[in-house]
Design an enzyme around this catalytic site. Structure first.
Site, PDB file in Angstrom:
ATOM      1  CE  LYS A  49      47.696  38.038  56.748  1.00  0.00           C
ATOM      2  NZ  LYS A  49      48.560  38.576  55.700  1.00  0.00           N
ATOM      3  CD  GLN A 103      42.057  39.453  49.530  1.00  0.00           C
ATOM      4  OE1 GLN A 103      42.916  39.256  48.698  1.00  0.00           O
ATOM      5  NE2 GLN A 103      41.744  38.539  50.426  1.00  0.00           N
ATOM      6  CG  HIS A 148      43.692  29.836  55.336  1.00  0.00           C
ATOM      7  ND1 HIS A 148      45.039  29.579  55.307  1.00  0.00           N
ATOM      8  CD2 HIS A 148      43.480  30.808  54.405  1.00  0.00           C
ATOM      9  CE1 HIS A 148      45.621  30.347  54.403  1.00  0.00           C
ATOM     10  NE2 HIS A 148      44.707  31.102  53.841  1.00  0.00           N
TER      11      HIS A 148
HETATM   12  O1  PAF Z   1      43.340  36.188  50.176  1.00  0.00           O
HETATM   13  C1  PAF Z   1      43.548  35.298  49.317  1.00  0.00           C
HETATM   14  O2  PAF Z   1      43.982  34.180  49.635  1.00  0.00           O
HETATM   15  C2  PAF Z   1      43.269  35.569  47.849  1.00  0.00           C
HETATM   16  O3  PAF Z   1      43.553  36.894  47.531  1.00  0.00           O
HETATM   17  C3  PAF Z   1      41.840  35.199  47.428  1.00  0.00           C
HETATM   18  C4  PAF Z   1      40.807  36.073  48.115  1.00  0.00           C
HETATM   19  C5  PAF Z   1      41.560  33.747  47.722  1.00  0.00           C
HETATM   20  C6  PAF Z   1      41.682  35.422  45.914  1.00  0.00           C
HETATM   21  O4  PAF Z   1      42.606  34.678  45.185  1.00  0.00           O
END
Ligand code: PAF
Length: 286
Positions: free
Chosen positions: A149, A153, A37
Site C-alpha cells: 500500500k 515507501q 499488518h
Molecule cells: O510503514 C510504516 O509503518 C513505517 O513507515 C515504517 C516502515 C514502520 C517505518 O517507521
C-alpha cells in the site's frame, strides 16, 4: 511472544534464534495494528522460523508535532494482536534506544523522496529511511516484509537496499512485499481509517474507485491520459475527497509515464477525506 524494549536484550534473543538455525523475518510497524499488518506477519512466518515485529512511532517521519501526537497508540491491543498472529518477539524500543544520545545517521531519499507523498510531507521519506536503516542495523534480518500500500515507501526501501548490498545488514537481506488488504468495499486498510466517520468511509471509496476506473479503461485498450482522465472524473464528482495527486508512474523508477507507454504502470493516488490523508495504488497494464 516476548516483548523486548532494549537493543541489548533483543541482540541476545536474536543470537539464540540464529544459534538454533532459525532465519529471522522482520515486520517493522508504527503500531495501530490492523489486518494488513497481520497479513505481513503471516507472510513473515512462511518465510522463516522466527518473526520479529517492531512498534516504533518514529518522530523523524512526521512533519508536524500534532500529527505525531495524534498518531494512534494502543500498546495492549497491538501486543495481543501480534501475539495471536504468531510473532515470536515484539520489539518496542524507546526513542533513546533507536537514536541514542540523539545520534541520528540520517538517510536521504533523494529527488524521488520530494515527489508525491514527499511533496505533501516534507522530509517524511528521509525520516522513514533513517529509521528503517537503523532497525535493519539492529535486527539484521534475513527477510523484511513491507506492505504494497505504501508504494513509494517500498520503492525507496528497495533502492536503499540495492545501495546497501555490501553493508553488514544489506548483503543478505531479502525484501518481501505483502499485498494491500482491503475492506469488502475496496477501501485499503490503514491505521488512519480509524479516524474516519461512517460517512467519510463512503467518501474514502473514491480512491479505490478511481483505480478501478483507470484499470477498466486500460483493459479496454485506452492509453495513459484516458486512464488518468477516467480516474479524475471520480474526484470531480466527489469533491469531499480532496485529491492531492493522481499519477501513473513506472514502478521501476517512479518516473511519471506518458501516452504511448506499454507495459506495467503503477497508479498512485492520495486524497484528504475529513482531516485524514489516505493513499492507495494499483498496478495497471497498458
Ligand atoms: O510503514 C510504516 O509503518 C513505517 O513507515 C515504517 C516502515 C514502520 C517505518 O517507521
Amino acid at each position: 511472544m516476548k516483548t523486548i524494549r532494549t537493543v541489548s536484550e533483543l541482540g541476545i534473543e536474536l543470537a539464540n534464534a540464529r544459534q538454533s538455525g532459525k532465519k529471522i523475518a522482520f515486520v517493522p510497524t508504527m503500531g495501530a495494528i490492523h489486518a494488513g499488518h497481520l497479513s505481513l506477519i503471516e507472510i513473515a512466518k512462511k518465510q522463516s522460523g522466527f518473526v520479529v515485529a517492531s512498534i516504533f512511532v518514529n518522530p523523524l517521519q512526521f512533519n508536524s508535532a500534532s500529527d505525531f501526537d495524534r498518531y494512534p497508540r494502543n500498546e495492549a491491543a497491538d501486543t495481543a494482536a501480534l501475539e495471536s498472529a504468531g510473532a515470536d518477539v515484539l520489539f518496542l524500543p524507546s526513542v533513546e534506544e533507536i537514536y541514542p544520545n540523539g545520534k541520528v545517521n540520517t538517510r536521504s531519499a533523494g529527488p524521488i523522496g520530494d515527489l508525491y507523498e514527499g511533496q505533501a510531507r516534507k522530509e517524511h521519506f528521509d525520516g522513514m529511511l533513517t529509521v528503517v536503516a537503523r532497525l535493519f542495523e539492529i535486527v539484521s534480518p534475513d527477510v523484511a516484509v513491507f506492505g504494497a500500500k505504501d508504494a513509494q515507501q517500498l520503492f525507496l526501501i528497495r533502492r536503499m537496499l540495492q545501495q546497501e548490498k555490501n553493508s553488514d545488514w544489506g548483503s543478505k537481506l531479502q525484501l518481501v512485499e505483502g499485498p494491500t488488504i482491503r475492506e469488502s468495499t475496496g477501501l485499503a486498510l490503514s491505521s488512519r481509517n480509524q479516524r474516519l466517520s461512517t460517512s467519510e468511509m463512503q467518501v474514502a471509496l473514491s480512491l479505490s474507485e478511481a483505480l478501478d476506473k483507470a484499470h477498466k479503461c486500460a483493459a479496454s485498450g485506452e492509453g495513459i491520459s484516458s486512464a488518468l482522465g477516467e480516474a479524475m472524473k471520480v474526484f470531480s464528482s466527489n469533491p469531499e475527497a480532496k485529491l492531492d495527486y493522481l499519477a501513473l508512474v513506472n514502478p521501476e523508477s517512479f518516473e511519471a509515464l506518458e501516452d504511448g507507454f506499454k507495459g506495467q504502470a503503477l497508479m498512485i493516488v492520495a486524497a484528504e477525506v475529513g482531516n485524514v490523508r489516505l493513499i492507495d495504488n494499483r498496478l495497471i497494464t497498458f
